[in-house]
Scaffold this motif. Structure first.
Motif, mmCIF file in Angstrom:
data_model
loop_
_atom_site.group_PDB
_atom_site.id
_atom_site.type_symbol
_atom_site.label_atom_id
_atom_site.label_comp_id
_atom_site.label_asym_id
_atom_site.label_seq_id
_atom_site.Cartn_x
_atom_site.Cartn_y
_atom_site.Cartn_z
ATOM 1 N N LEU A 59 0.787 -1.014 -0.042
ATOM 2 C CA LEU A 59 -0.055 -0.025 0.113
ATOM 3 C C LEU A 59 0.957 1.258 -0.147
ATOM 4 O O LEU A 59 0.681 2.203 -0.804
ATOM 5 N N MET A 60 1.711 1.385 0.923
ATOM 6 C CA MET A 60 2.757 2.614 1.016
ATOM 7 C C MET A 60 3.687 2.591 -0.320
ATOM 8 O O MET A 60 4.055 3.714 -0.646
ATOM 9 N N SER A 61 4.054 1.346 -0.792
ATOM 10 C CA SER A 61 4.734 1.514 -2.026
ATOM 11 C C SER A 61 3.852 2.205 -2.977
ATOM 12 O O SER A 61 4.522 2.887 -4.085
ATOM 13 N N ARG A 62 2.527 1.636 -3.223
ATOM 14 C CA ARG A 62 1.717 2.314 -4.094
ATOM 15 C C ARG A 62 1.583 3.765 -3.895
ATOM 16 O O ARG A 62 1.474 4.790 -4.790
ATOM 17 N N THR A 188 -11.454 11.763 5.410
ATOM 18 C CA THR A 188 -10.947 12.897 4.085
ATOM 19 C C THR A 188 -9.795 13.431 4.157
ATOM 20 O O THR A 188 -9.263 13.764 3.112
ATOM 21 N N ILE A 189 -9.008 13.232 5.316
ATOM 22 C CA ILE A 189 -7.730 13.634 5.648
ATOM 23 C C ILE A 189 -7.390 13.276 6.874
ATOM 24 O O ILE A 189 -8.290 13.194 7.662
ATOM 25 N N THR A 190 -6.018 12.875 6.976
ATOM 26 C CA THR A 190 -5.572 12.223 8.180
ATOM 27 C C THR A 190 -4.782 12.878 9.085
ATOM 28 O O THR A 190 -3.864 13.608 8.318
ATOM 29 N N VAL A 191 -4.696 13.059 10.265
ATOM 30 C CA VAL A 191 -3.741 13.770 11.146
ATOM 31 C C VAL A 191 -2.956 12.857 11.882
ATOM 32 O O VAL A 191 -3.454 12.032 12.732
ATOM 33 N N ILE A 206 0.889 9.744 2.414
ATOM 34 C CA ILE A 206 -0.238 10.157 2.353
ATOM 35 C C ILE A 206 -0.996 8.601 2.233
ATOM 36 O O ILE A 206 -0.638 7.551 1.481
ATOM 37 N N TYR A 207 -2.355 8.489 2.798
ATOM 38 C CA TYR A 207 -2.986 7.133 3.030
ATOM 39 C C TYR A 207 -3.933 7.128 1.799
ATOM 40 O O TYR A 207 -4.963 7.777 1.861
ATOM 41 N N PRO A 208 -3.514 6.560 0.619
ATOM 42 C CA PRO A 208 -4.527 6.533 -0.353
ATOM 43 C C PRO A 208 -5.945 5.920 -0.240
ATOM 44 O O PRO A 208 -5.982 5.292 0.512
ATOM 45 N N PRO A 209 -7.060 6.559 -0.723
ATOM 46 C CA PRO A 209 -6.847 7.565 -1.971
ATOM 47 C C PRO A 209 -6.948 8.862 -1.309
ATOM 48 O O PRO A 209 -7.582 9.934 -2.091
ATOM 49 N N GLN A 210 -6.834 9.343 -0.100
ATOM 50 C CA GLN A 210 -6.792 10.696 0.357
ATOM 51 C C GLN A 210 -5.702 11.404 -0.283
ATOM 52 O O GLN A 210 -4.727 10.796 -0.787
ATOM 53 N N VAL A 211 -5.756 12.583 0.053
ATOM 54 C CA VAL A 211 -4.460 13.378 -0.836
ATOM 55 C C VAL A 211 -3.462 14.119 0.081
ATOM 56 O O VAL A 211 -2.928 15.184 -0.300
#
Lengths: 269, 80
Positions: A59-62, A188-191, A206-211
């Protein structure tokens, strides 16, 4: 990227987080297990950890391969916010006191409403879909190891006292393994607030699909020059990792400076 | 409250907030944040648990005095 982020991303059900599932459409954040099992307890637990690690690696590679990250950092002046919080807390029994994180999270949520380019989802087919709501993913470390990032839903609309109550409730249930599925769905966004455990700054992946991901460091007193005078103020390093397909440094910078502006009037948060 | 009661109250509260901590292994010089890895919400819950158990409400301005296990025990012993 931190170990915490990896573990958060790894928090999915093993079958759902298998690498094969990870490469196709971005999965929503999945229901995590109550906690990552301590490594070495049993062969099964070890295999589970290894499997999660592989899934997270994928996931993080992606994320790193497909999301053109850019990174910004700024220092937030917390003099007003901390002074206000201390005066409020002095009047309150311990059960209803605030922590600085509650003010920071509220400001982060309000600023996300003002800078929609950091709040929403990106996919290759549809491009960026901004979110009308701000569901703030909050990384919660679990004492047994691992982390989850459940959402404070509509965090921008919550009064600080309500946000604080919900934060305490969310963290306590996260640690007890009693999160509801809806809470794990679609931040929708992570802290990530690693500063609470001592680091000065954190640059998240960034945790996809967030931006976007906001990183908050430790609140520290530091020397602060203002109007030609040197004083001491509480401050925190805030960082932003954001997706260049959706925003650029100008808007990302606006997000961070907006947080700082909001924190100068804590009574209005 | 004598020091032994204060120590018991502190140990019970730590056991509740951070059940993974082995109380027998905890050095009284241990710092709650850095060594026991309590975050700000854990710390608040610790203070709340102690308030409920002992009636001692530790105001925020005194938090620096109770940053270690020993500091917390001494604080309770002197106030409770």
């Amino acid at each position: 990227m931190t170990v915490a982020d990896v573990q958060q991303a790894a928090g999915g059900r093993p079958e759902a987080a298998a690498p094969a599932a990870v490469v196709s459409p971005p999965p929503p954040p999945e229901q995590p297990p109550p906690a990552a099992p301590p490594a070495g307890k049993t062969a099964e637990a070890r295999e589970r950890v290894a499997s999660l690690r592989r899934a997270v690696g994928a996931l993080m590679s992606r994320s790193k391969k497909t999301i053109p990250h850019y990174y910004l950092s700024t220092t937030l002046d917390l003099r007003a916010a901390v002074a206000w919080m201390q005066s409020v807390n002095a009047q309150r029994p311990v059960a209803s006191r605030l922590v600085a994180s509650a003010l920071l999270l509220k400001a982060a949520a309000l600023a996300a409403r003002d800078v929609p380019e950091v709040n929403g989802f990106y996919d290759d087919d549809g491009g960026f879909r901004p979110s009308a709501s701000v569901h703030l993913g909050v990384a919660v470390s679990l004492r047994q190891g691992g982390i989850v990032a459940p959402a404070l839903h509509d965090a921008d609309t919550l009064a600080v006292d309500v946000l604080m109550e919900q934060l305490r409730d969310l963290v306590s249930r996260a640690r007890a393994g009693r999160l509801q599925r809806a809470e794990m769905a679609d931040p929708t966004i992570t802290v990530t607030n690693l500063g609470d455990l001592g680091v000065d700054s954190v640059f998240g992946v960034i945790y996809p699909p967030q931006v976007a991901m906001l990183g908050l460091g430790r609140v520290v007193e530091q020397p602060w020059a203002h109007d030609g005078m040197l004083g001491v103020r509480p401050a925190v390093t805030a960082t932003l990792s954001a997706d260049h397909r959706v925003s650029d440094g100008l808007r990302g910078g606006r997000y961070l400076t907006r947080i700082d502006e909001l924190l100068q009037k804590p009574e209005e948060l | 409250m004598n020091e032994q009661d204060a120590r018991s109250a502190v140990q019970a509260a730590i056991g509740k907030v951070a059940p993974d901590v082995d109380l027998a292994e905890v050095d009284e010089d241990a710092r709650l944040r850095q060594d026991l890895e309590l975050d700000s919400l854990d710390f608040l819950r610790l203070i709340e648990t102690i308030d409920t158990a002992t009636g001692v409400d530790i105001p925020e301005r005194d938090y620096p005095a109770v940053a270690t296990v020993k500091g917390l025990i001494e604080y309770l012993a002197s106030r409770g």
